[in-house]
Each structure stands twice: as C-alpha cells, then as structure tokens.
Design a protein around this motif. Structure first.
Motif, mmCIF file in Angstrom:
data_model
loop_
_atom_site.group_PDB
_atom_site.id
_atom_site.type_symbol
_atom_site.label_atom_id
_atom_site.label_comp_id
_atom_site.label_asym_id
_atom_site.label_seq_id
_atom_site.Cartn_x
_atom_site.Cartn_y
_atom_site.Cartn_z
ATOM 1 N N UNK A 28 -4.084 10.001 -1.878
ATOM 2 C CA UNK A 28 -4.292 8.923 -2.837
ATOM 3 C C UNK A 28 -3.747 7.647 -2.208
ATOM 4 N N UNK A 29 -4.535 6.586 -2.218
ATOM 5 C CA UNK A 29 -4.104 5.289 -1.696
ATOM 6 C C UNK A 29 -4.136 4.314 -2.863
ATOM 7 N N UNK A 30 -2.998 3.673 -3.101
ATOM 8 C CA UNK A 30 -2.880 2.748 -4.229
ATOM 9 C C UNK A 30 -2.157 1.492 -3.757
ATOM 10 N N UNK A 31 -2.607 0.347 -4.229
ATOM 11 C CA UNK A 31 -1.998 -0.946 -3.900
ATOM 12 C C UNK A 31 -1.169 -1.383 -5.103
ATOM 13 N N UNK A 32 0.154 -1.423 -4.940
ATOM 14 C CA UNK A 32 1.048 -1.750 -6.058
ATOM 15 C C UNK A 32 1.754 -3.076 -5.809
ATOM 16 N N UNK A 50 9.481 1.612 -5.280
ATOM 17 C CA UNK A 50 8.606 2.782 -5.171
ATOM 18 C C UNK A 50 9.409 3.997 -4.726
ATOM 19 N N UNK A 51 10.309 3.804 -3.778
ATOM 20 C CA UNK A 51 11.145 4.910 -3.301
ATOM 21 C C UNK A 51 11.991 5.486 -4.431
ATOM 22 N N UNK A 52 12.535 4.643 -5.288
ATOM 23 C CA UNK A 52 13.322 5.113 -6.418
ATOM 24 C C UNK A 52 12.457 5.916 -7.386
ATOM 25 N N UNK A 53 11.245 5.427 -7.674
ATOM 26 C CA UNK A 53 10.335 6.158 -8.559
ATOM 27 C C UNK A 53 9.968 7.524 -7.996
ATOM 28 N N UNK A 54 9.722 7.578 -6.685
ATOM 29 C CA UNK A 54 9.380 8.849 -6.039
ATOM 30 C C UNK A 54 10.567 9.803 -6.098
ATOM 31 N N UNK A 55 11.756 9.320 -5.757
ATOM 32 C CA UNK A 55 12.941 10.172 -5.789
ATOM 33 C C UNK A 55 13.238 10.673 -7.195
ATOM 34 N N UNK A 56 13.045 9.833 -8.200
ATOM 35 C CA UNK A 56 13.237 10.261 -9.588
ATOM 36 C C UNK A 56 12.251 11.354 -9.968
ATOM 37 N N UNK A 64 0.835 -1.194 0.000
ATOM 38 C CA UNK A 64 0.000 0.000 0.000
ATOM 39 C C UNK A 64 0.874 1.251 0.000
ATOM 40 N N UNK A 65 0.536 2.193 -0.878
ATOM 41 C CA UNK A 65 1.251 3.461 -0.986
ATOM 42 C C UNK A 65 0.239 4.577 -0.804
ATOM 43 N N UNK A 74 13.690 15.046 -10.823
ATOM 44 C CA UNK A 74 13.585 15.494 -12.216
ATOM 45 C C UNK A 74 12.421 16.443 -12.437
ATOM 46 N N UNK A 75 11.658 16.731 -11.371
ATOM 47 C CA UNK A 75 10.467 17.568 -11.467
ATOM 48 C C UNK A 75 9.514 17.027 -12.543
ATOM 49 N N UNK A 76 9.342 15.703 -12.526
ATOM 50 C CA UNK A 76 8.457 15.035 -13.481
ATOM 51 C C UNK A 76 7.297 14.394 -12.724
ATOM 52 N N UNK A 77 6.494 13.628 -13.404
ATOM 53 C CA UNK A 77 5.342 12.977 -12.784
ATOM 54 C C UNK A 77 5.735 11.623 -12.185
ATOM 55 N N UNK A 78 5.071 11.285 -11.082
ATOM 56 C CA UNK A 78 5.203 9.961 -10.484
ATOM 57 C C UNK A 78 4.118 9.095 -11.105
ATOM 58 N N UNK A 79 4.509 8.013 -11.748
ATOM 59 C CA UNK A 79 3.569 7.108 -12.414
ATOM 60 C C UNK A 79 3.605 5.757 -11.718
ATOM 61 N N UNK A 80 2.455 5.339 -11.192
ATOM 62 C CA UNK A 80 2.332 4.034 -10.540
ATOM 63 C C UNK A 80 1.143 3.293 -11.133
ATOM 64 N N UNK A 81 1.276 1.983 -11.265
ATOM 65 C CA UNK A 81 0.191 1.130 -11.739
ATOM 66 C C UNK A 81 -0.237 0.233 -10.593
#
Length: 72
Positions: free
Chosen positions: A14-18, A25-31, A2-3, A35-42
């Motif tokens: 926002x609550x999402x189950x990945x 997930x930590x790497x995606x968030x830090x990126x 759960x994130x 990079x001032x880009x969007x966080x994309x999770x499925x």
C-alpha cells in the motif's frame, strides 16, 4: 510524505501520501504494533486507510520523488 506498507500474504504494498512527519507516522505504527490494533492513516485527499497491525510486514517512510521530469 510517502508511506509504503507491506502486508503479510499480500502481493502488493500500500502506498499512501500523508501530511504527517516521519516521527508522527512512526509513533502511529508503533502504537498499532504494540497494542495489536489497526494502523489508521488519512492521505492528502482525505481518504482513510486502515491496516490490521498484526498483518503489517514492513513500513517504509520516505519523502518520495516529486517534480522530476525528463532525463537527469
């Protein structure tokens, strides 16, 4: 896993189950933040969530509570 993602100036999180590990997930968030880009999770059902990196207030990573029913 759960994130929970808090968004600036939004009343709800926002609550999402990945199906990713905490490190992934930590790497995606830090990126996204770096990079001032969007966080994309499925999520586990295949739905995709995009969050602008510059609007993320906090991210809470946890295992969630599954399978608990009744009194403890």
């Amino acid at each position: 896993m759960e994130v929970k993602i808090g968004i600036q100036h939004a009343p709800r999180e926002i609550v999402i189950d990945v199906d990713l590990s905490q490190d992934e997930v930590e790497k995606l968030v830090n990126d996204a933040l770096g990079n001032n880009s969007s966080l994309a999770l499925t999520d586990a059902k295949g739905r995709r969530v995009l969050v602008p990196g510059d609007h993320i207030a906090y991210v809470e990573l946890g295992g969630g509570v599954t399978g608990t029913v009744g009194f403890r």
